[in-house]
Motif scaffolding. Structure first.
Motif, PDB file in Angstrom:
ATOM      1  N   GLU A 150       8.380  -9.713  11.668  1.00 10.40           N
ATOM      2  CA  GLU A 150       8.961 -10.507  10.679  1.00 10.40           C
ATOM      3  C   GLU A 150       8.711 -12.209  11.016  1.00 10.40           C
ATOM      4  O   GLU A 150       9.691 -12.682  11.474  1.00 10.40           O
ATOM      5  N   SER A 151       7.734 -12.768  10.317  1.00 12.80           N
ATOM      6  CA  SER A 151       7.394 -14.133  10.642  1.00 12.80           C
ATOM      7  C   SER A 151       6.866 -15.027   9.558  1.00 12.80           C
ATOM      8  O   SER A 151       6.529 -16.068   9.575  1.00 12.80           O
ATOM      9  N   PHE A 173       0.858  -1.379  -0.062  1.00 15.93           N
ATOM     10  CA  PHE A 173      -0.035   0.104  -0.032  1.00 15.93           C
ATOM     11  C   PHE A 173       0.707   1.277  -0.061  1.00 15.93           C
ATOM     12  O   PHE A 173       1.921   1.312   0.732  1.00 15.93           O
TER      13      PHE A 173
HETATM   14  C1  LIG Z   1      -1.126 -12.436   9.015  1.00 17.96           C
HETATM   15  C2  LIG Z   1      -0.397 -11.371   8.926  1.00 17.96           C
HETATM   16  C3  LIG Z   1       0.850 -11.323   9.124  1.00 17.96           C
HETATM   17  C4  LIG Z   1       1.651  -9.956   8.902  1.00 17.96           C
HETATM   18  N1  LIG Z   1       2.940  -9.928   8.973  1.00 17.96           N
HETATM   19  C5  LIG Z   1       3.728  -8.825   8.908  1.00 17.96           C
HETATM   20  C6  LIG Z   1       5.036  -8.795   9.413  1.00 17.96           C
HETATM   21  O1  LIG Z   1       5.765  -9.676   9.892  1.00 17.96           O
HETATM   22  N2  LIG Z   1       5.822  -7.531   9.043  1.00 17.96           N
HETATM   23  C7  LIG Z   1       5.273  -6.502   8.223  1.00 17.96           C
HETATM   24  O2  LIG Z   1       5.820  -5.501   8.076  1.00 17.96           O
HETATM   25  N3  LIG Z   1       3.741  -6.618   7.846  1.00 17.96           N
HETATM   26  C8  LIG Z   1       3.206  -7.682   8.218  1.00 17.96           C
HETATM   27  N4  LIG Z   1       1.896  -7.883   7.906  1.00 17.96           N
HETATM   28  C9  LIG Z   1       1.215  -6.680   7.054  1.00 17.96           C
HETATM   29  C10 LIG Z   1       0.738  -5.540   8.224  1.00 17.96           C
HETATM   30  O3  LIG Z   1      -0.742  -6.009   8.556  1.00 17.96           O
HETATM   31  C11 LIG Z   1       0.760  -4.142   7.362  1.00 17.96           C
HETATM   32  O4  LIG Z   1       0.058  -4.169   6.352  1.00 17.96           O
HETATM   33  C12 LIG Z   1       2.116  -3.544   7.540  1.00 17.96           C
HETATM   34  O5  LIG Z   1       2.976  -3.608   8.644  1.00 17.96           O
HETATM   35  C13 LIG Z   1       2.035  -2.186   7.037  1.00 17.96           C
HETATM   36  O6  LIG Z   1       3.525  -1.733   6.681  1.00 17.96           O
HETATM   37  P1  LIG Z   1       3.748  -1.462   5.487  1.00 17.96           P
HETATM   38  O7  LIG Z   1       2.503  -0.603   4.788  1.00 17.96           O
HETATM   39  O8  LIG Z   1       4.952  -0.625   5.413  1.00 17.96           O
HETATM   40  O9  LIG Z   1       4.055  -2.863   4.575  1.00 17.96           O
HETATM   41  C14 LIG Z   1       1.251  -8.867   8.159  1.00 17.96           C
HETATM   42  C15 LIG Z   1      -0.299  -8.889   7.830  1.00 17.96           C
HETATM   43  C16 LIG Z   1      -0.967 -10.372   7.929  1.00 17.96           C
HETATM   44  C17 LIG Z   1      -2.506 -10.327   7.645  1.00 17.96           C
END
Ligand SMILES: Cc1cc2nc3c(=O)[nH]c(=O)nc-3n(C[C@H](O)[C@H](O)[C@H](O)COP(=O)(O)O)c2cc1C
Ligand code: SF4
Ligand code: FES
Lengths: 446, 161
Positions: A82-83, A57
């Motif tokens: 981070e998983s 996004f």
């Molecule tokens: C189950 C699940 C796990 C997620 N794990 C991570 C994660 O480990 N690190 C991360 O940055 N975003 C993860 N996200 C996405 C976050 O919900 C979020 O969109 C994100 O942190 C937004 O940051 P960004 O716009 O900079 O990517 C995950 C989403 C879902 C549905």
């Protein structure tokens, strides 16, 4: 072109003096002394930077949704949970160069008007938390954090919060629940975190890599960032490369190189290990659809696939996939797709928070059914049963974990149905240790 | 077990952690404090969790509720060294299955079990964000990467001393 990792191999780059010698914290000086918060946001918008946590996004747009009611604190929370299986880039960046993230945190917090920010790191990375905390202390000592930073009048406190071992806490609302000291159950949206986030205050959650990139954008301008890449896939991306390649590791690529180059060029993965051939790739972390060799190198329309959001998703879920978090898992002909899919199904079953029944029950079903196929007890109807269960989960859950669990199973069957059938029809062969199905005349080329 | 109280310097740290959050939001300190407690007493026994509740002025049930959600907290006794290996796909591609089998054979226990002398416990965990450096396991905060059977033997030898 390297933005985040240019100096990552410089000895002691994790110490603030060495980091500053290589230009570190210049973005903090520039932003806090010469720019307004809105100007910083404007540059991030211009850069076209898209969230690197998986969803892609646009970051500037996300920032502009942040509510700013008078007298209510706002928060920036960095998602370092981070998983996602296949992804280890944030780990790498924070471990090697913690100040790269901290500098981005200061710049981004300033843009958002946050005076307290948190970095939520998965609890397993306790040693990385120690590295970050030491680096944060160094930044306080240099007056880059705390009260009246560099005499600008801007105050910021930065803290690291450990998770406790739960993939779901990477989902941003689950992360906020966890940061509030609760179980990590995702929230119903709306309200979105931008309006009611941490402690019901307006909050932005961004990934480590997204936040880290803002320093370069401040220093060089959003247009310069947007000039890297192709179309709406601007800038560089950290790709976590694992599996059957010569050089597994984290690579910072300019978006837009071809997938073929990424896999085979010595600059990146260095090709498939000797004597083996490419069979399949999971291009963006365990949640995205797996693609067979022929569809990852070229699209169904015969064009070379690029490492961009658009090109990887070309063909939709019929013949495409997603860039996701950039967890690039490469499999050669020795990889058993059923086994790999089983490990992912187990993962989602284990990690479902259990709030919605399609996800809770569906992930359990998929785990159980793939498990019996893998162990030679499958029935031929099981394959369609899996497709059906995946469909029932998709789109019917509070958070996207449900989709993330359904897609890999559906895609594995879509592209490797014969391999599932073989497991069911030849249990005596399939259950031999190391046995792998070989498709007759498979086009896995080099 | 002797009386459950953090040493003085840990109590100082607890105070600092609680101060990271705004007034009235101290519950946020629960995960960091549970980690400290587990580092101190190896596992989160009911007594340990009660103590955490007292420190934070919240009810014991609130602590159990949170601790039981997160896989890192051991709610059963564990051995001196808890070996948590990553069983997820990418690590298996890197040869994880063989290496983890070797580990179990070497210690003569299965996943979820503790050796008779109480030295080692083996647990299976999901992706540790080290996939390209797999197979991998973690013992407390330390990551052991690029594992091979020989490396596993060395590590066990070292820790058995
Ligand atoms: C189950 C699940 C796990 C997620 N794990 C991570 C994660 O480990 N690190 C991360 O940055 N975003 C993860 N996200 C996405 C976050 O919900 C979020 O969109 C994100 O942190 C937004 O940051 P960004 O716009 O900079 O990517 C995950 C989403 C879902 C549905
Ligand atoms: S989709 Fe799964 S993980 Fe997400 S809220 Fe529902 S049950 Fe929990
Ligand atoms: S799959 Fe083992 S660390 Fe990611």
């Amino acid at each position: 072109m390297k933005i985040l990792t240019e100096h990552i191999d410089v000895p002691n780059i994790d110490t603030i003096d060495v980091f500053m010698k290589h230009g570190g914290y210049s973005a903090v000086k520039k932003a806090l002394k010469k720019m307004s918060p809105d100007e910083v946001t404007e540059e991030v918008k211009k850069s076209g930077l898209r969230g690197r946590g998986g969803a892609g996004f646009p970051m500037g747009m996300k920032w502009s949704f942040l509510a700013k009611p008078e007298g209510v604190p706002r928060y920036l929370v960095c998602n370092a949970d981070e998983s996602e299986p296949g992804t280890f880039k944030d780990h790498y960046l924070m471990w090697k160069s913690p100040h790269t993230l901290i500098e981005g945190m200061i710049v981004s917090s300033f843009a958002l008007g946050a005076n307290t920010s948190y970095i939520y790191v998965r609890g397993e990375l306790m040693y990385v938390i120690a590295i970050l905390e030491k680096a944060i202390q160094e930044a306080y000592d240099k007056g880059l954090l705390g009260k009246n930073i560099l005499g600008s009048g801007y105050d910021l406190d930065l803290f690291v919060q450990p998770g406790g071992g739960a993939y779901i806490c990477g989902e941003e609302t689950a992360l906020l629940e966890s940061l509030e000291g609760k179980r990590g159950n995702p929230r119903n949206k709306p309200p979105f975190p931008a309006v009611k986030g941490l402690w019901q205050c307006p909050t932005v959650v961004n990934n480590v890599e997204s936040i880290a990139a803002t320093s370069w954008i401040v220093n060089n301008g959003g247009d310069a960032y947007a000039a890297i890449g192709v179309g709406r896939s601007t800038g560089t991306k950290l790709i976590s490369a694992s599996g059957h390649i010569k050089k597994p590791g984290v690579y910072e690529i300019p978006l837009g190189i071809t997938v073929e180059d990424f896999i085979y060029s010595d600059e990146w993965c260095g090709g498939i290990r000797d004597g083996h051939k490419l069979k399949a790739v999971v291009a963006g972390g365990s949640s995205v659809p797996i693609l067979p060799a022929e569809l990852i190198i070229t699209t169904a329309a015969g064009e070379k696939r690029l490492m961009t959001y658009e090109s990887l998703s070309d063909g939709g879920f019929v013949s495409g996939t997603m860039l996701g978090s950039g967890g690039f898992v490469v499999m050669d002909e020795t990889a058993c797709i059923v086994h790999n899919t089983l490990t992912f199904a187990k993962f989602y079953h284990h990690e479902s928070c259990g709030q919605c029944s399609p996800c809770r029950e569906g992930t359990g079903w998929m785990d159980k059914v793939i498990n019996r196929i893998e162990h030679g007890q499958g029935r031929i109807e099981d394959i369609d049963l899996l497709v059906d269960v995946a469909k029932k989960i998709e789109g019917n859950t509070i958070c996207p974990l449900g989709d993330a669990a359904a897609w890999p199973v559906a895609a594995a069957i879509r592209h490797f149905r014969d391999e599932f059938e073989w497991h069911i029809e030849h249990p005596e062969l399939a259950t031999k240790p190391g046995a792998v199905f070989m498709r007759k005349g498979a086009s896995w080329t080099k | 077990m002797s009386k459950i109280v953090f040493p003085a310097e840990t109590l100082e740290l607890v105070k600092k952690i609680i101060a990271r959050y705004p007034e009235g939001k101290q519950k946020s300190a629960i995960l960091p404090i549970l980690h400290l407690a587990q580092a101190e007493w190896k596992w989160c026994s009911p007594e340990v969790m009660d103590y955490v509740g007292t420190l934070m002025s919240i009810s014991p049930i609130e602590v159990y509720e949170v601790a039981s959600f997160y896989t890192m907290f051991h709610l059963e006794p564990v051995g001196e060294h808890v070996i948590e290996y990553c069983r997820t796909g990418p690590c298996c591609l890197m040869g994880g299955v063989e290496v983890y089998d070797h580990l179990k054979k070497r210690l003569k226990i299965n996943t979820g079990e503790t050796t008779k002398d109480g030295k080692f416990t083996i647990k299976e965990v999901e992706c540790l964000a080290a996939c390209g450096w797999g197979p991998v396991f973690q013992i407390r905060e330390k990551y052991y990467m690029h594992l091979t059977n020989e490396k596993v033997d060395q590590i066990i030898d070292e820790l058995s001393k």
